[in-house]
Write a protein that holds these residues in place. Sequence first.
Motif, PDB file in Angstrom:
ATOM      1  N   ASN A   8       0.743  -1.211   0.109  1.00 58.42           N
ATOM      2  CA  ASN A   8      -0.118  -0.137  -0.121  1.00 58.42           C
ATOM      3  C   ASN A   8       0.797   1.377   0.050  1.00 58.42           C
ATOM      4  O   ASN A   8       0.415   2.346  -0.219  1.00 58.42           O
ATOM      5  CB  ASN A   8      -0.876   0.073   1.293  1.00 58.42           C
ATOM      6  CG  ASN A   8      -2.298  -0.750   1.167  1.00 58.42           C
ATOM      7  OD1 ASN A   8      -2.507  -0.984  -0.006  1.00 58.42           O
ATOM      8  ND2 ASN A   8      -2.535  -1.381   2.185  1.00 58.42           N
ATOM      9  N   SER A  60     -12.154   0.848  -1.592  1.00 58.33           N
ATOM     10  CA  SER A  60     -11.042   0.000  -0.639  1.00 58.33           C
ATOM     11  C   SER A  60     -11.493  -1.227  -0.690  1.00 58.33           C
ATOM     12  O   SER A  60     -12.662  -1.752  -0.965  1.00 58.33           O
ATOM     13  CB  SER A  60     -11.309   0.714   0.809  1.00 58.33           C
ATOM     14  OG  SER A  60     -12.557   0.380   1.201  1.00 58.33           O
ATOM     15  N   GLY A  61     -10.458  -2.054  -0.167  1.00 59.60           N
ATOM     16  CA  GLY A  61     -10.763  -3.484  -0.014  1.00 59.60           C
ATOM     17  C   GLY A  61     -11.831  -3.642   1.063  1.00 59.60           C
ATOM     18  O   GLY A  61     -12.553  -4.805   0.704  1.00 59.60           O
ATOM     19  N   THR A  62     -11.853  -3.019   2.018  1.00 61.95           N
ATOM     20  CA  THR A  62     -12.760  -3.318   3.165  1.00 61.95           C
ATOM     21  C   THR A  62     -14.246  -3.110   2.563  1.00 61.95           C
ATOM     22  O   THR A  62     -15.107  -3.833   3.030  1.00 61.95           O
ATOM     23  CB  THR A  62     -12.513  -2.361   4.401  1.00 61.95           C
ATOM     24  OG1 THR A  62     -11.115  -2.506   5.191  1.00 61.95           O
ATOM     25  CG2 THR A  62     -13.528  -2.318   5.458  1.00 61.95           C
ATOM     26  N   ASN A  65     -15.016  -6.000   0.398  1.00 63.51           N
ATOM     27  CA  ASN A  65     -15.346  -7.113   1.209  1.00 63.51           C
ATOM     28  C   ASN A  65     -16.551  -7.153   1.927  1.00 63.51           C
ATOM     29  O   ASN A  65     -17.528  -8.180   1.801  1.00 63.51           O
ATOM     30  CB  ASN A  65     -14.089  -7.745   2.336  1.00 63.51           C
ATOM     31  CG  ASN A  65     -12.904  -8.438   1.657  1.00 63.51           C
ATOM     32  OD1 ASN A  65     -12.974  -8.700   0.782  1.00 63.51           O
ATOM     33  ND2 ASN A  65     -11.963  -7.902   2.370  1.00 63.51           N
ATOM     34  N   HIS A  86      -8.330 -11.171   7.212  1.00 68.34           N
ATOM     35  CA  HIS A  86      -8.405  -9.657   7.326  1.00 68.34           C
ATOM     36  C   HIS A  86      -9.747  -9.160   7.722  1.00 68.34           C
ATOM     37  O   HIS A  86      -9.972  -8.251   8.474  1.00 68.34           O
ATOM     38  CB  HIS A  86      -8.200  -8.903   5.803  1.00 68.34           C
ATOM     39  CG  HIS A  86      -7.615  -7.365   6.028  1.00 68.34           C
ATOM     40  ND1 HIS A  86      -8.466  -6.448   6.014  1.00 68.34           N
ATOM     41  CD2 HIS A  86      -6.285  -6.888   6.317  1.00 68.34           C
ATOM     42  CE1 HIS A  86      -7.893  -5.234   5.952  1.00 68.34           C
ATOM     43  NE2 HIS A  86      -6.849  -5.399   6.336  1.00 68.34           N
ATOM     44  N   GLU A  91     -10.988  -5.329   9.779  1.00 66.12           N
ATOM     45  CA  GLU A  91     -11.734  -4.314   9.180  1.00 66.12           C
ATOM     46  C   GLU A  91     -12.773  -3.821  10.135  1.00 66.12           C
ATOM     47  O   GLU A  91     -13.980  -3.325   9.614  1.00 66.12           O
ATOM     48  CB  GLU A  91     -12.488  -5.181   8.072  1.00 66.12           C
ATOM     49  CG  GLU A  91     -11.442  -5.340   7.028  1.00 66.12           C
ATOM     50  CD  GLU A  91     -11.757  -6.303   5.663  1.00 66.12           C
ATOM     51  OE1 GLU A  91     -12.911  -6.315   5.446  1.00 66.12           O
ATOM     52  OE2 GLU A  91     -10.898  -6.492   4.920  1.00 66.12           O
ATOM     53  N   THR A 142      -9.257 -16.323   1.654  1.00 62.72           N
ATOM     54  CA  THR A 142      -8.339 -14.992   1.447  1.00 62.72           C
ATOM     55  C   THR A 142      -7.130 -15.650   0.329  1.00 62.72           C
ATOM     56  O   THR A 142      -6.540 -16.667   0.736  1.00 62.72           O
ATOM     57  CB  THR A 142      -7.806 -14.656   2.548  1.00 62.72           C
ATOM     58  OG1 THR A 142      -8.944 -14.388   3.678  1.00 62.72           O
ATOM     59  CG2 THR A 142      -7.024 -13.156   2.303  1.00 62.72           C
ATOM     60  N   ASP A 146      -3.498 -13.853   4.498  1.00 62.86           N
ATOM     61  CA  ASP A 146      -2.917 -12.776   5.129  1.00 62.86           C
ATOM     62  C   ASP A 146      -1.549 -13.276   5.447  1.00 62.86           C
ATOM     63  O   ASP A 146      -0.558 -12.323   6.072  1.00 62.86           O
ATOM     64  CB  ASP A 146      -3.693 -12.486   6.290  1.00 62.86           C
ATOM     65  CG  ASP A 146      -4.939 -11.915   5.728  1.00 62.86           C
ATOM     66  OD1 ASP A 146      -5.714 -12.611   5.528  1.00 62.86           O
ATOM     67  OD2 ASP A 146      -5.087 -10.782   5.904  1.00 62.86           O
ATOM     68  N   ASP A 173     -11.437 -13.103  -0.855  1.00 64.41           N
ATOM     69  CA  ASP A 173     -10.608 -11.708  -0.579  1.00 64.41           C
ATOM     70  C   ASP A 173      -9.693 -11.845  -1.291  1.00 64.41           C
ATOM     71  O   ASP A 173      -8.667 -12.424  -1.040  1.00 64.41           O
ATOM     72  CB  ASP A 173     -10.583 -11.400   0.944  1.00 64.41           C
ATOM     73  CG  ASP A 173      -9.896 -10.276   1.271  1.00 64.41           C
ATOM     74  OD1 ASP A 173      -9.416  -9.677   0.303  1.00 64.41           O
ATOM     75  OD2 ASP A 173      -9.613  -9.965   2.452  1.00 64.41           O
ATOM     76  N   ALA A 175      -7.525  -9.164  -2.398  1.00 67.94           N
ATOM     77  CA  ALA A 175      -6.985  -7.806  -2.160  1.00 67.94           C
ATOM     78  C   ALA A 175      -5.694  -8.067  -2.760  1.00 67.94           C
ATOM     79  O   ALA A 175      -5.088  -6.947  -3.665  1.00 67.94           O
ATOM     80  CB  ALA A 175      -6.589  -7.447  -0.599  1.00 67.94           C
ATOM     81  N   ARG A 176      -5.136  -9.129  -2.909  1.00 66.51           N
ATOM     82  CA  ARG A 176      -3.915  -9.328  -3.748  1.00 66.51           C
ATOM     83  C   ARG A 176      -4.046 -10.285  -4.869  1.00 66.51           C
ATOM     84  O   ARG A 176      -2.942 -11.200  -5.116  1.00 66.51           O
ATOM     85  CB  ARG A 176      -2.537  -9.615  -2.847  1.00 66.51           C
ATOM     86  CG  ARG A 176      -2.363  -8.652  -1.814  1.00 66.51           C
ATOM     87  CD  ARG A 176      -0.989  -8.954  -0.890  1.00 66.51           C
ATOM     88  NE  ARG A 176      -0.716  -7.869  -0.071  1.00 66.51           N
ATOM     89  CZ  ARG A 176      -1.003  -7.740   1.046  1.00 66.51           C
ATOM     90  NH1 ARG A 176      -1.766  -8.768   1.715  1.00 66.51           N
ATOM     91  NH2 ARG A 176      -0.755  -6.458   1.689  1.00 66.51           N
ATOM     92  N   LYS A 206      -3.164  -2.219  -4.078  1.00 62.97           N
ATOM     93  CA  LYS A 206      -1.998  -2.583  -3.467  1.00 62.97           C
ATOM     94  C   LYS A 206      -0.908  -2.797  -4.479  1.00 62.97           C
ATOM     95  O   LYS A 206       0.163  -2.872  -4.306  1.00 62.97           O
ATOM     96  CB  LYS A 206      -2.262  -3.633  -2.729  1.00 62.97           C
ATOM     97  CG  LYS A 206      -2.797  -3.635  -1.442  1.00 62.97           C
ATOM     98  CD  LYS A 206      -3.046  -5.139  -0.642  1.00 62.97           C
ATOM     99  CE  LYS A 206      -3.908  -4.909   0.244  1.00 62.97           C
ATOM    100  NZ  LYS A 206      -3.718  -4.006   1.524  1.00 62.97           N
TER     101      LYS A 206
END
Length: 345
Positions: A8, A60-62, A65, A86, A91, A142, A146, A173, A175-176, A206
Motif C-alpha cells: 500500500n 477500498s478493499g474493506t 469485502n 483480514h 476491518e 483469502t 494474510d 478476498d 486484495a492481492r 496494492k
Amino acid sequence: MIELRSDNTAGVAPEILAAIQAANSGSALAYGGDDLTAHLHEVVRSVFEHPTARAFPVTSGTAANSLALSASTPPWGAVLCHPSAHIITAEGGATSLFGGGAVMQGVDGDHALIDADRLRATLGSVRWGDPHESQPSVLSLTLPSDHGTVYQPDEIALLAGIAHEHGLRVHVDGARIANAVAALGCSPAEVTWRAGVDVLSLGATKNGALSAEAIVVFDDRIAEELVYRTKRSGHVTSKMRFQSAQVAAYLTDGLWLRLATHANEQMATLAAALESVDGVRLMERVDVNLAFVELSAAAAEALPDAGILCYRMTDSSVRLVTSWQTTAEDVVEATAGFRRAASAS
Ligand SMILES: Cc1ncc(COP(=O)(O)O)c(C=O)c1O
C-alpha cells in the motif's frame, strides 16, 4: 530507507495514471452510466471467461469485502473464514455492520489456509434451523492468505464444494489476487468461478491503482443486491469512470499480472537471500510478495537504523512486503541491512 512495510505504500503505476489521464477528456455520464464502466464489464467478462460476470467498482478493499459479504448473507448468517483473515482481524467489523449483524467465525488450518476437514467438522456441528445459533451462510477464502500463502485451484474447489453442499456461498478476498494468479500460473477463472467462487473482491490498489478495487460477481442474485448496497454505502461514485478506467487498464494486456509477477520475484529473491543471513529465519513459506521473518528482538530493533522499513509483528518478528515498485537494488540493500541488523545485535 528500503520500503518493505506494505504494498500500500507504493505509488500509482504509470500505465494506470495514463488510463486516468485518458479518461480525463470531455464529459461522461455520472454514477457508472459511462462508456468506460460499460467497457469494464466487458474486460472482466473476457479476463474471467465468464459471459455474465458483473463488476462493481469500490474505493477500498474493506468496502469490497463487506459489501460482497453483506450481499451474500442474511443478518442471522455466519461468514466462515480463517482466524487470520483480514475481514475478522482488521476491518473493524465492517462485514457485521453492513451485514445487519452477521458474524464472522474462524475455521483454522495450517499456513493461514482453511483446512477441509475442519470446515466439514464445523459445518457438521451446526444446529441448522436453530435461531439461537448463527447460521453459516458464506465461506470466505483469502487468496493469497494474510500470511502470503496460496490455495491451489483444486483446494479452492474442494472447500467451495463442501460449502455449497451446505448451502453456503463462496467469497474470495482477493486484495492481492493478482499476486496469487501470477504465482499459481493459472487462469483467473480457475481460482474463481470454475472452482465454485460466487463473488470476488478484486484488489488493484496494492498493486498499482489509485483507490480503485472492484467486486466481481459471478452470481446474478448477489449482483442484484449489490446494485442497492453499493449505492447505500456511498460507493456509486459520481465520477466512477476514473475508477473503471483504472481497473480496466489494470486487467488489460496482463498489466495486473506483470506488476504482481515483479513484486513476487523481488520477494522470492529477498527471501532466498535472507535464508543465508545468520540469526534470521523465515516463519512461513513464501508464495507471493509477503514474508514473515523471525529474528532476535535486538536485531528487529536495529532494522530501522540498518535502513529497513517494515512492520514489527512481535518483539522478535517482522512482516516484509514487496511491491510493483521494489527494485533489484532495493533487494540487495535490504539483504545487507538485515545482515547489519543481525550482526549488530
Ligand atoms: C487481505 C486483505 N484484504 C483486505 C484488505 C483491505 O483493504 P483496504 O485497506 O483497502 O480496506 C487488506 C488490506 O491490507 C488485505 O490485506
